[in-house]
Design a protein around this motif. Structure first.
Motif, PDB file in Angstrom:
ATOM      1  N   GLY A   1       9.543   4.545  -3.600  1.00  0.00           N
ATOM      2  CA  GLY A   1       8.412   3.620  -3.693  1.00  0.00           C
ATOM      3  C   GLY A   1       8.292   3.035  -5.091  1.00  0.00           C
ATOM      4  O   GLY A   1       9.244   2.987  -5.852  1.00  0.00           O
ATOM      5  N   THR A   2       7.091   2.611  -5.448  1.00  0.00           N
ATOM      6  CA  THR A   2       6.906   1.904  -6.715  1.00  0.00           C
ATOM      7  C   THR A   2       6.947   2.823  -7.918  1.00  0.00           C
ATOM      8  O   THR A   2       6.943   2.351  -9.040  1.00  0.00           O
TER       9      THR A   2
ATOM     10  N   GLY B   1      -2.614   1.554  -5.591  1.00  0.00           N
ATOM     11  CA  GLY B   1      -1.491   1.059  -4.838  1.00  0.00           C
ATOM     12  C   GLY B   1      -0.931   2.000  -3.793  1.00  0.00           C
ATOM     13  O   GLY B   1      -1.659   2.503  -2.945  1.00  0.00           O
ATOM     14  N   TYR B   2       0.357   2.257  -3.882  1.00  0.00           N
ATOM     15  CA  TYR B   2       1.075   2.993  -2.841  1.00  0.00           C
ATOM     16  C   TYR B   2       0.623   4.449  -2.764  1.00  0.00           C
ATOM     17  O   TYR B   2       0.378   4.975  -1.689  1.00  0.00           O
ATOM     18  N   ASP B   3       0.538   5.118  -3.890  1.00  0.00           N
ATOM     19  CA  ASP B   3       0.180   6.537  -3.849  1.00  0.00           C
ATOM     20  C   ASP B   3      -0.920   6.914  -4.823  1.00  0.00           C
ATOM     21  O   ASP B   3      -1.194   8.098  -5.017  1.00  0.00           O
TER      22      ASP B   3
ATOM     23  N   LEU C   1       7.754   6.080   3.537  1.00  0.00           N
ATOM     24  CA  LEU C   1       7.790   4.625   3.442  1.00  0.00           C
ATOM     25  C   LEU C   1       7.777   3.996   4.837  1.00  0.00           C
ATOM     26  O   LEU C   1       7.030   3.046   5.101  1.00  0.00           O
TER      27      LEU C   1
ATOM     28  N   GLN D   1      -3.316   3.121   2.405  1.00  0.00           N
ATOM     29  CA  GLN D   1      -3.391   3.788   1.103  1.00  0.00           C
ATOM     30  C   GLN D   1      -3.730   5.265   1.278  1.00  0.00           C
ATOM     31  O   GLN D   1      -4.149   5.719   2.344  1.00  0.00           O
TER      32      GLN D   1
ATOM     33  N   PHE E   1      -0.136  -0.017   6.159  1.00  0.00           N
ATOM     34  CA  PHE E   1      -0.473  -1.129   5.267  1.00  0.00           C
ATOM     35  C   PHE E   1      -0.531  -2.448   6.038  1.00  0.00           C
ATOM     36  O   PHE E   1       0.190  -2.640   7.024  1.00  0.00           O
TER      37      PHE E   1
ATOM     38  N   SER F   1      -0.404  -0.959  -9.747  1.00  0.00           N
ATOM     39  CA  SER F   1       0.811  -0.699  -8.967  1.00  0.00           C
ATOM     40  C   SER F   1       0.865  -1.645  -7.769  1.00  0.00           C
ATOM     41  O   SER F   1       0.744  -2.859  -7.945  1.00  0.00           O
ATOM     42  N   TYR F   2       1.044  -1.140  -6.530  1.00  0.00           N
ATOM     43  CA  TYR F   2       0.953  -2.026  -5.365  1.00  0.00           C
ATOM     44  C   TYR F   2      -0.361  -2.812  -5.396  1.00  0.00           C
ATOM     45  O   TYR F   2      -0.447  -3.912  -4.854  1.00  0.00           O
TER      46      TYR F   2
ATOM     47  N   ARG G   1       4.297   4.607   6.548  1.00  0.00           N
ATOM     48  CA  ARG G   1       3.161   3.912   5.953  1.00  0.00           C
ATOM     49  C   ARG G   1       3.250   2.400   6.119  1.00  0.00           C
ATOM     50  O   ARG G   1       2.247   1.701   5.972  1.00  0.00           O
ATOM     51  N   LEU G   2       4.431   1.915   6.453  1.00  0.00           N
ATOM     52  CA  LEU G   2       4.563   0.514   6.827  1.00  0.00           C
ATOM     53  C   LEU G   2       4.540   0.337   8.338  1.00  0.00           C
ATOM     54  O   LEU G   2       4.655  -0.785   8.842  1.00  0.00           O
TER      55      LEU G   2
END
Length: 450
Positions: A20-21, A204-206, A352, A235, A247, A279-280, A355-356
């Motif tokens: 991830g990011t 963001g992501y985490d 990933l 999130q 997301f 972040s995200y 979560r998408l």
């Protein structure tokens, strides 16, 4: 299916993309302290704690992330380094076990201190426990019950800390379909009786609501800002309550809910409402500002205008273009040998996809193509905007940072954090106070004119 060869570009891609990011360069990558460090010292020495991290780059980054939180009360440097000596390099299960145990110990200590009437000490211990539970939550699979338990323990400790602090704090639920979104509102003790300036922050992501409070919340409150911490579908905070929620690209819909709430509060000055994305959240916030003129200032850390290109930069090719034979499906992940796909990478890849809301790695990257802010959207951002990025984040984040500055419709400013500042990494985790100084001072100056 045939597992990917460890030597292929695809194999290297899987490891980077699944992180991830937060799969970012780190300042130091060293081996963990040797096992004999736990044995009694044979001679006098200053300390048995050693300043050593992990050979694994992602785990070392997560340790630095935890150490950085010490600036605003989210960690103890000594405890973090002691934990690092007990964690097996690159082993998520070891990390989860040690950080969860530390969180439980600190939570128990906080409860004892609270019962004895030591509110300040209890608050501080609850905050450290909250952040250690979050660190354990990070490496847990979103499918596992332990992920939800650790996340809710982090939230529970944070709420206990706020209770010990007293006053000015509200838990909020924003009405999103049939799944209300968790949020926090904190009134600044320095704002006075008049309508005041307000800062909304989305991670963001985490990142979590609680970690965001530790990173920037205290800094904002000290400068007289009311604070609204928000989160949306997919999130970490929403996964604690709704594990299957994925997301969405249209985060302007979440921004509308948050702004409706904030502007209905009697203490809000509508001329001084700012939004910060981390972040995200740099994408989420930019997308919100492109659709919401009620946002009067924007801080994007960093400004992500194309999340698909941003994520592709981690892997060196576009997984959305993989063939069927190359693709990895959710059902395949556990069939790949650890020698090919280490446990840490396996969980990051699985998370990933989940979560998408996609059944395979390729489909996850195809979904990411929907997460972008076009030039027309950027030109609609007429409020003052500050773009932040670390020089160590890589060419794509720096390129998107430059494109953002060139394209936004309103006045823009920029800061590129450096190695010398100890803040060149993703989200400036190594120097949060300096990141807060740069962003909050800019915002103070923007709002001073109003």
């Amino acid at each position: 299916m045939t597992p990917p060869n460890p030597a292929t570009p695809q194999r290297r891609a899987f490891m980077a993309a699944a992180a991830g990011t937060l799969a970012q360069p780190v300042l130091a990558q060293t081996q963990p302290a040797p096992a004999q460090a736990d044995k009694p010292a044979a001679r006098l020495e200053r300390s048995r704690t050693r300043v050593q991290g992990f050979a694994d780059a992602e785990m070392d980054y997560q340790l630095l992330r935890q150490l950085g939180a010490a600036r605003y009360g989210g960690a103890s440097v000594g405890e973090c380094l002691a934990l690092a000596q007990r964690i097996k390099n690159g082993d998520p299960a070891s990390w989860i076990q040690e950080f969860a145990a530390a969180g439980a110990r600190q939570e128990a200590d906080a409860l004892i201190r609270a019962r004895r009437g030591h509110a300040a000490s209890a608050r501080d211990q609850y905050l450290v426990a909250c952040n250690n539970y979050r660190a354990a939550e990070y490496y847990s699979s979103v499918q596992a019950p332990e992920h939800q338990r650790l996340g809710l323990k982090s939230r529970e400790c944070f709420l206990a800390a706020m209770q010990q602090q007293g006053g000015g704090f509200d838990t909020v639920s924003l009405p999103w379909r049939d799944t209300p979104l968790p949020a926090y509102y904190v009134r600044s003790p320095h704002a006075g009786a008049r309508r005041g300036k307000t800062l909304l922050i989305i991670s963001g992501y985490d990142g979590t609501l609680e970690e965001t409070w530790l990173a920037y919340g205290r800094a904002a409150l000290e400068r007289g800002y009311h604070l609204m911490l928000i989160t949306g579908p997919g999130q970490m905070d929403t996964l604690r309550f709704y594990p299957g929620m994925a997301f969405i690209p249209e985060y302007e819909r979440i921004g509308k809910l948050a702004l409706d709430h904030v502007l209905a509060r009697p203490g809000t000055d509508a001329r001084r409402v700012a939004l910060m994305g981390i972040s995200y959240g740099g994408y989420f916030a930019t997308r919100m500002a492109a659709h919401e003129p009620r946002i009067r200032a924007l801080i994007a850390n960093s400004p992500i205008v194309d999340l698909h290109a941003y994520m592709v930069s981690f892997v060196g090719f576009d997984p959305a273009e993989m063939s069927d034979a190359q693709d990895i499906r959710l059902a395949d992940v556990d069939q790949i040998p650890p020698s090919v796909l280490p446990p840490q990478t396996r969980e990051m890849m699985r998370n990933l996809m989940l979560r998408l809301g996609q059944p395979s790695f390729r489909q996850a990257y195809r979904r990411l193509r929907d997460f972008r802010v076009g030039d027309d959207g950027l030109r609609r951002i007429r409020c003052p905007a500050l773009a932040l990025v670390g020089e160590g984040e890589g060419p794509e984040p720096l390129a998107q940072h430059a494109h953002f500055l060139k394209t936004v419709g309103g006045p823009s400013a920029s800061h590129v954090f450096t190695v010398a500042e100890g803040a060149d990494g993703h989200c400036q985790i190594g120097n949060l106070a300096y990141s807060a100084a740069v962003s909050m001072d800019w915002l103070d100056e923007v709002f001073a004119a109003r």
